[in-house]
Scaffold this motif. Structure first.
Motif, short mmCIF file in Angstrom:
data_model
loop_
_atom_site.label_atom_id
_atom_site.label_comp_id
_atom_site.label_asym_id
_atom_site.label_seq_id
_atom_site.Cartn_x
_atom_site.Cartn_y
_atom_site.Cartn_z
N LEU A 35 94.10 10.36 -39.20
CA LEU A 35 94.87 11.59 -39.33
C LEU A 35 95.99 11.62 -38.31
N ILE A 75 94.70 19.93 -43.90
CA ILE A 75 95.54 18.73 -43.82
C ILE A 75 96.78 18.88 -44.70
N GLU A 130 100.61 18.29 -43.64
CA GLU A 130 101.03 16.94 -44.03
C GLU A 130 101.47 16.82 -45.48
N ALA A 134 97.73 16.99 -38.07
CA ALA A 134 96.63 17.32 -38.98
C ALA A 134 95.33 17.53 -38.21
N TYR A 142 97.37 14.48 -49.71
CA TYR A 142 96.91 13.18 -49.23
C TYR A 142 97.08 12.13 -50.32
#
Length: 142
Positions: free
Chosen positions: A3, A78, A82, A7, A85
């Motif tokens: 990470l 997250i 960010e 995050a 994913y």
């Protein structure tokens, strides 16, 4: 692969708010989680924009979870800082926009399919872990 610091801090900031169960000033959250104040406030801003925390201004202001700890997942945390994913840049965006295939093989590349499956598995696992489940696990192990 790990990470990003942002995050990691986002997860810890949300955990702090969930654990304390009350409105907290950014300085207190940063101090408790060992996150520098400016960085903490930047992350809290992103978490507020994502609807995970609520920000209160003025005397008695601060931050608190915008919904229950049982409704906020690691994936939420997250993604707030960010974005979604994806194991590889070659994978499609959640809105269906094509990823960045440098070989022009989007849709026919075996790596793209494998990376897509791995990404989906990681996303499912992150979505299965709530702040509440982390707090319960911590209490059981104390």
């Amino acid at each position: 692969m790990h990470l990003t610091q942002e995050a990691d801090c986002a997860v810890r900031i949300l955990y702090c708010l969930a654990k304390n169960g009350r409105r907290m000033e950014g300085r207190a959250v940063g101090g408790e989680m060992a996150v520098p104040l400016r960085f903490c406030l930047k992350i809290l801003g992103k978490l507020a924009a994502a609807g995970l925390v609520t920000s209160y201004k003025g005397n008695g202001g601060g931050y608190e979870l915008a919904r229950g700890a049982d409704q906020i997942t690691l994936l939420d945390a997250i993604a707030a800082v960010e974005g979604p994913y994806r194991l590889s840049r070659c994978l499609c965006e959640p809105d269906g926009e094509a990823g960045e295939c440098t070989r022009g093989a989007s849709g026919s590349c075996p790596f793209q399919r494998v990376f897509g499956r791995v990404s989906a598995t990681v996303n499912r696992e992150l979505a299965a872990v709530t702040l509440d489940s982390i707090l319960r696990e911590e209490a059981e192990n104390s």
